[in-house]
Structure formats: structure tokens, C-alpha cells
Scaffold this motif. Structure first.
Motif, PDB file in Angstrom:
ATOM      1  N   GLU A  17      -4.759   3.156   7.870  1.00 30.52           N
ATOM      2  CA  GLU A  17      -3.974   4.377   7.971  1.00 30.52           C
ATOM      3  C   GLU A  17      -3.925   5.257   6.830  1.00 30.52           C
ATOM      4  N   ILE A  18      -4.146   6.324   6.743  1.00 29.50           N
ATOM      5  CA  ILE A  18      -4.114   7.334   5.782  1.00 29.50           C
ATOM      6  C   ILE A  18      -2.435   7.828   5.765  1.00 29.50           C
ATOM      7  N   SER A  19      -1.897   7.692   4.848  1.00 33.10           N
ATOM      8  CA  SER A  19      -0.151   8.026   4.581  1.00 33.10           C
ATOM      9  C   SER A  19      -0.125   9.459   4.605  1.00 33.10           C
ATOM     10  N   GLY A  20       0.833   9.727   5.173  1.00 33.03           N
ATOM     11  CA  GLY A  20       1.523  11.188   5.128  1.00 33.03           C
ATOM     12  C   GLY A  20       2.791  11.077   4.450  1.00 33.03           C
ATOM     13  N   ASN A  21       3.170  10.086   3.947  1.00 36.02           N
ATOM     14  CA  ASN A  21       4.496   9.918   3.312  1.00 36.02           C
ATOM     15  C   ASN A  21       4.642  10.654   2.030  1.00 36.02           C
ATOM     16  N   ASP A  22       5.697  11.153   1.518  1.00 35.36           N
ATOM     17  CA  ASP A  22       5.809  11.963   0.159  1.00 35.36           C
ATOM     18  C   ASP A  22       6.251  11.077  -0.712  1.00 35.36           C
ATOM     19  N   SER A  23       6.436   9.581  -0.565  1.00 28.95           N
ATOM     20  CA  SER A  23       6.665   8.616  -1.394  1.00 28.95           C
ATOM     21  C   SER A  23       5.677   7.379  -1.489  1.00 28.95           C
ATOM     22  N   VAL A  24       4.954   7.225  -2.870  1.00 31.83           N
ATOM     23  CA  VAL A  24       4.044   6.283  -2.863  1.00 31.83           C
ATOM     24  C   VAL A  24       4.887   4.718  -2.646  1.00 31.83           C
ATOM     25  N   SER A  25       6.143   4.910  -3.293  1.00 29.92           N
ATOM     26  CA  SER A  25       6.979   3.557  -2.939  1.00 29.92           C
ATOM     27  C   SER A  25       7.157   3.193  -1.618  1.00 29.92           C
ATOM     28  N   LYS A  26       7.525   4.273  -0.776  1.00 37.53           N
ATOM     29  CA  LYS A  26       7.593   3.771   0.734  1.00 37.53           C
ATOM     30  C   LYS A  26       6.217   3.174   1.258  1.00 37.53           C
ATOM     31  N   ASP A  27       5.240   3.601   1.113  1.00 40.50           N
ATOM     32  CA  ASP A  27       3.745   3.255   1.331  1.00 40.50           C
ATOM     33  C   ASP A  27       3.785   1.839   0.990  1.00 40.50           C
ATOM     34  N   LEU A  28       3.960   1.483  -0.165  1.00 40.19           N
ATOM     35  CA  LEU A  28       3.619   0.313  -0.906  1.00 40.19           C
ATOM     36  C   LEU A  28       4.480  -0.900  -0.160  1.00 40.19           C
ATOM     37  N   ALA A  33      -2.613  -4.227   1.525  1.00 39.86           N
ATOM     38  CA  ALA A  33      -3.378  -3.967   0.595  1.00 39.86           C
ATOM     39  C   ALA A  33      -3.825  -2.605   0.528  1.00 39.86           C
ATOM     40  N   VAL A  34      -4.272  -2.251  -0.658  1.00 34.02           N
ATOM     41  CA  VAL A  34      -4.596  -0.992  -1.123  1.00 34.02           C
ATOM     42  C   VAL A  34      -5.907  -0.970  -1.565  1.00 34.02           C
ATOM     43  N   ILE A  35      -6.686   0.283  -0.826  1.00 32.50           N
ATOM     44  CA  ILE A  35      -7.859   0.694  -1.356  1.00 32.50           C
ATOM     45  C   ILE A  35      -7.595   1.931  -2.313  1.00 32.50           C
ATOM     46  N   LYS A  47       1.555  -5.238  -9.337  1.00 27.70           N
ATOM     47  CA  LYS A  47       2.961  -5.576  -9.483  1.00 27.70           C
ATOM     48  C   LYS A  47       3.866  -6.100  -8.563  1.00 27.70           C
ATOM     49  N   MET A  48       3.719  -5.312  -7.591  1.00 28.57           N
ATOM     50  CA  MET A  48       4.499  -5.920  -6.323  1.00 28.57           C
ATOM     51  C   MET A  48       3.796  -7.026  -5.388  1.00 28.57           C
ATOM     52  N   GLY A  49       2.663  -7.451  -5.909  1.00 30.48           N
ATOM     53  CA  GLY A  49       2.090  -8.707  -5.265  1.00 30.48           C
ATOM     54  C   GLY A  49       1.211  -8.225  -4.305  1.00 30.48           C
ATOM     55  N   ILE A  50       0.859  -6.980  -4.095  1.00 29.58           N
ATOM     56  CA  ILE A  50      -0.358  -6.369  -3.193  1.00 29.58           C
ATOM     57  C   ILE A  50      -1.534  -6.413  -3.609  1.00 29.58           C
ATOM     58  N   PRO A  51      -2.632  -7.092  -2.945  1.00 31.66           N
ATOM     59  CA  PRO A  51      -4.018  -6.909  -3.221  1.00 31.66           C
ATOM     60  C   PRO A  51      -4.620  -5.722  -3.299  1.00 31.66           C
ATOM     61  N   VAL A  52      -5.518  -5.381  -4.036  1.00 33.11           N
ATOM     62  CA  VAL A  52      -6.284  -4.195  -4.235  1.00 33.11           C
ATOM     63  C   VAL A  52      -7.593  -4.156  -4.335  1.00 33.11           C
ATOM     64  N   PHE A  53      -8.228  -3.258  -3.735  1.00 30.23           N
ATOM     65  CA  PHE A  53      -9.715  -3.132  -3.553  1.00 30.23           C
ATOM     66  C   PHE A  53     -10.158  -1.678  -4.126  1.00 30.23           C
ATOM     67  N   TYR A  54     -10.850  -1.852  -5.407  1.00 26.46           N
ATOM     68  CA  TYR A  54     -11.470  -0.647  -6.063  1.00 26.46           C
ATOM     69  C   TYR A  54     -12.596  -0.286  -5.258  1.00 26.46           C
ATOM     70  N   ALA A  55     -12.816   1.027  -4.465  1.00 26.61           N
ATOM     71  CA  ALA A  55     -13.810   1.832  -4.034  1.00 26.61           C
ATOM     72  C   ALA A  55     -15.135   1.899  -4.923  1.00 26.61           C
ATOM     73  N   ASP A  84     -15.790  -8.037   3.924  1.00 25.51           N
ATOM     74  CA  ASP A  84     -16.045  -9.521   3.332  1.00 25.51           C
ATOM     75  C   ASP A  84     -14.834  -9.765   2.386  1.00 25.51           C
ATOM     76  N   SER A  85     -14.497  -8.976   1.409  1.00 23.10           N
ATOM     77  CA  SER A  85     -13.303  -9.133   0.597  1.00 23.10           C
ATOM     78  C   SER A  85     -11.919  -9.213   1.108  1.00 23.10           C
ATOM     79  N   ILE A  86     -11.697  -8.655   2.121  1.00 20.40           N
ATOM     80  CA  ILE A  86     -10.638  -8.529   2.939  1.00 20.40           C
ATOM     81  C   ILE A  86     -10.236 -10.053   3.706  1.00 20.40           C
ATOM     82  N   ARG A  87     -11.410 -10.249   4.071  1.00 20.23           N
ATOM     83  CA  ARG A  87     -11.473 -11.716   4.640  1.00 20.23           C
ATOM     84  C   ARG A  87     -11.135 -12.799   3.584  1.00 20.23           C
ATOM     85  N   MET A  88     -11.763 -12.525   2.526  1.00 23.25           N
ATOM     86  CA  MET A  88     -11.472 -13.543   1.302  1.00 23.25           C
ATOM     87  C   MET A  88     -10.013 -13.558   0.984  1.00 23.25           C
ATOM     88  N   MET A  89      -9.468 -12.232   0.927  1.00 22.26           N
ATOM     89  CA  MET A  89      -8.159 -12.315   0.517  1.00 22.26           C
ATOM     90  C   MET A  89      -7.240 -13.045   1.701  1.00 22.26           C
TER      91      MET A  89
END
Length: 125
Positions: A17-28, A33-35, A47-55, A84-89
Motif C-alpha cells: 500500500e502506498i501511504s497517503g498519511n501526512d505523518s511517517v510515524s503513523k505509517d511506521l 516492513a519498509v521498502i 529503530k522500531m524493529g521494522i525490517p527494511v528493503f533497499y530497492a 524471496d527476501s520477504i519470505r526469508m524475513m
């Protein structure tokens, strides 16, 4: 529309989902996970324990703030690598996750340091 800059088609993923929020904190607070691409948001997420994926793209110079770190982060170059990386996560056992989480939080503590008078003096002539 920034979707054209992504290296994959988000329309093929029914759980992206592509966010429409005005606050990144709300999204996190509501994400698994974050791409990202060239964003320090990855640091905040880890920092919040959320895995990240660099595109990644075929850039000569990496814009990944985590280019020299391995923890709750993966680098992906294609849709297949992302899947594949999401499955590994999701397959990580809790012990491995906690080790990567601790390493990520330790890295962030070294990466982002607090402001002190002494540190400010380093920037003054």
C-alpha cells in the motif's frame, strides 16, 4: 506519481500500500516492513524493529544509508529478490530476529548521536 521510480510494479502485490498519511510515524506504527531508496526512513524503521528493503538500482554510487550494515535490512534488485527476501524475513526464527534487531539498534545508536556542546564545537571555526 513516484511509482515510476520504483524498480518493480506495486500493482502486482496485493498487500503493498502506498501511504497517503501526512505523518511517517503513523505509517511506521502500522507496517510490517519498509521498502526504501536513499532514505533515512530506513533507520527510523529499524529503530522500531521494522525490517527494511533497499530497492537498489544499477547506480555507480549507492544512496543507501545502510550500505555498510547487515541487520534487519536486505538489498533487492528485482521483484523476485524482494519476494524471496520477504519470505526469508518471515521465516526468521525469533532468536535470529532478536539478534538482528539488537545489531540494528546498536548500529543506529552509533549512526545517530545526540547533540552536545562538545560536538557542536567540531563544526565551529
Amino acid at each position: 506519481d513516484f511509482k515510476k521510480y520504483l524498480g518493480f510494479d506495486t500493482g502486482k502485490c496485493n498487500n503493498v500500500e502506498i501511504s497517503g498519511n501526512d505523518s511517517v510515524s503513523k505509517d511506521l506504527e502500522t507496517t510490517d516492513a519498509v521498502i526504501y531508496r536513499g532514505s533515512t526512513l530506513a533507520l527510523e524503521a529499524m529503530k522500531m524493529g521494522i525490517p527494511v528493503f533497499y530497492a537498489a538500482q544499477s547506480d555507480i554510487i549507492s544512496v543507501d544509508p545502510l550500505f555498510d550494515f547487515s541487520g534487519l535490512n536486505w538489498t533487492v534488485h528485482s521483484e523476485k529478490e524482494l519476494a524471496d527476501s520477504i519470505r526469508m524475513m518471515y521465516a526468521m526464527d525469533p532468536v535470529e530476529y532478536n539478534e538482528k534487531l539488537q545489531a540494528s539498534q546498536d548500529y543506529i545508536k552509533r549512526y545517530i548521536v545526540g547533540t552536545t556542546e562538545e560536538r557542536l564545537q567540531e563544526f565551529l571555526l
